[in-house]
Design a protein around this motif. Structure first.
Motif, short mmCIF file in Angstrom:
data_model
loop_
_atom_site.label_atom_id
_atom_site.label_comp_id
_atom_site.label_asym_id
_atom_site.label_seq_id
_atom_site.Cartn_x
_atom_site.Cartn_y
_atom_site.Cartn_z
N ARG A 27 0.84 -1.21 0.00
CA ARG A 27 0.00 0.00 0.00
C ARG A 27 0.86 1.25 0.00
N ALA A 28 1.95 1.22 0.77
CA ALA A 28 2.85 2.38 0.80
C ALA A 28 3.46 2.62 -0.57
N ARG B 34 0.95 4.24 -2.89
CA ARG B 34 0.68 5.65 -2.58
C ARG B 34 1.73 6.59 -3.16
N THR B 35 2.91 6.08 -3.54
CA THR B 35 3.91 6.95 -4.15
C THR B 35 3.44 7.47 -5.50
N VAL B 36 2.52 6.75 -6.14
CA VAL B 36 2.01 7.17 -7.44
C VAL B 36 0.82 8.12 -7.27
N PRO C 240 -1.22 -6.02 -6.62
CA PRO C 240 -2.47 -5.47 -7.15
C PRO C 240 -3.63 -5.52 -6.16
N GLU C 241 -3.69 -6.60 -5.40
CA GLU C 241 -4.78 -6.71 -4.42
C GLU C 241 -4.70 -5.60 -3.38
N ALA C 242 -3.48 -5.30 -2.90
CA ALA C 242 -3.32 -4.23 -1.91
C ALA C 242 -3.46 -2.85 -2.54
#
Length: 274
Positions: free
Chosen positions: A94-95, A98-100, A120-122
């Motif tokens: 997830r982290a 979030r960079t994108v 992909p799931e996360a």
């Protein structure tokens, strides 16, 4: 530029090792030094893994490299080994996604080397309206499609001439997490990833930090079943320079979000051919 290998001929046929290189596969430099050795895990392994480093460009690589047969033994042991905490892996994924988030709202995303498509799931928790596809050399990605973790599953290698044309300029984001270091030709893999991106698309990479990897090996704290899978340990500067040579803009580099053991790069493909 890719370099042709200068090799030494082994005295006896070795089914587990290729001939040793005498020059760097990244820059062609001949000033090599051995940085670390990892003993084979268990009693069935094909021998010691040696990591050499180029004094000219800092690229580290397995030398001599294991053959397909040698790597198969380690992949078997790796799959049987204890995996990290699923919660920790999901948090890391997830982290990374979030960079994108500040850069784009992608419609389509390809995760290369996705395995069972944990990323992909996360990442769908961060990008609920993005279509995620997965590519992996094993049938695990098809199982992930059946489980609903990816929409399309591609089995094979990204550079495969039968696969890459179907992925041409299809994706807003291509990600590779702990994947590029396992590839025999990282430059070819990067070019293929950029081919799959649309103009202006983003490439997200995560790799081990070579210096941290050496420290772990020398301290015998890297699980021995992991190291032989690492064919290359390119430094951050080398990958950034290669992407810039391909016309990309380096948007972010990060060694701190995860730990000093890894680094992450987000690059943007040019909107016009370079």
């Amino acid at each position: 530029m890719p370099t042709s290998p200068r090799t030494t001929t082994p005295q006896a046929a070795d089914p587990y090792h290729e001939p040793r290189r005498e020059n760097c596969p990244w820059c062609g430099g001949e000033r090599l030094r051995t940085r670390a050795r990892a003993a084979a895990p268990g009693r069935r392994g094909p021998g010691t893994c040696v990591m050499d480093e180029c004094r000219d460009c800092g690229h580290a690589f397995q030398n001599p490299r294991f053959t397909v047969e040698g790597l198969a033994l380690y992949h078997r042991d790796f799959r049987a080994a204890r995996n990290p905490s699923p919660r920790a892996v999901r948090r890391r994924h997830r982290a990374a996604a979030r960079t994108v988030l500040p850069l784009a709202e992608p419609e389509s995303w390809l995760d290369v080397g996705t395995g069972h498509a944990g990323f992909p799931e996360a990442a769908r928790e961060v990008f609920p309206y993005t279509s995620f596809d997965g590519l992996d050399p094993t049938p695990r990605v098809e199982q992930a499609r059946l489980a609903g973790r990816v929409e399309e599953a591609h089995i094979g290698d990204l550079t495969n001439p039968w696969i890459l044309p179907h992925l041409y300029a299809r994706y807003d984001v291509v990600s590779m997490f702990r994947h590029l270091e396992h590839i025999p030709d990282p430059r070819a893999e990067l070019r293929a990833a950029l081919t799959a991106l649309r103009p202006g698309g983003h490439l997200l990479l995560e790799l081990p930090n070579p210096q941290s990897a050496f420290a772990l090996l020398l301290g015998r704290r890297w699980p021995p079943y992991r190291q032989p899978r690492h064919l290359h340990l390119p430094p951050l500067a080398n990958l950034c320079a290669e992407l810039e040579n391909q016309g990309c803009d380096i948007l972010t580099t990060d060694r701190r979000t995860l730990s000093s053991h890894t680094y992450r790069i987000v690059a943007r493909k040019p909107t016009e051919p370079s």
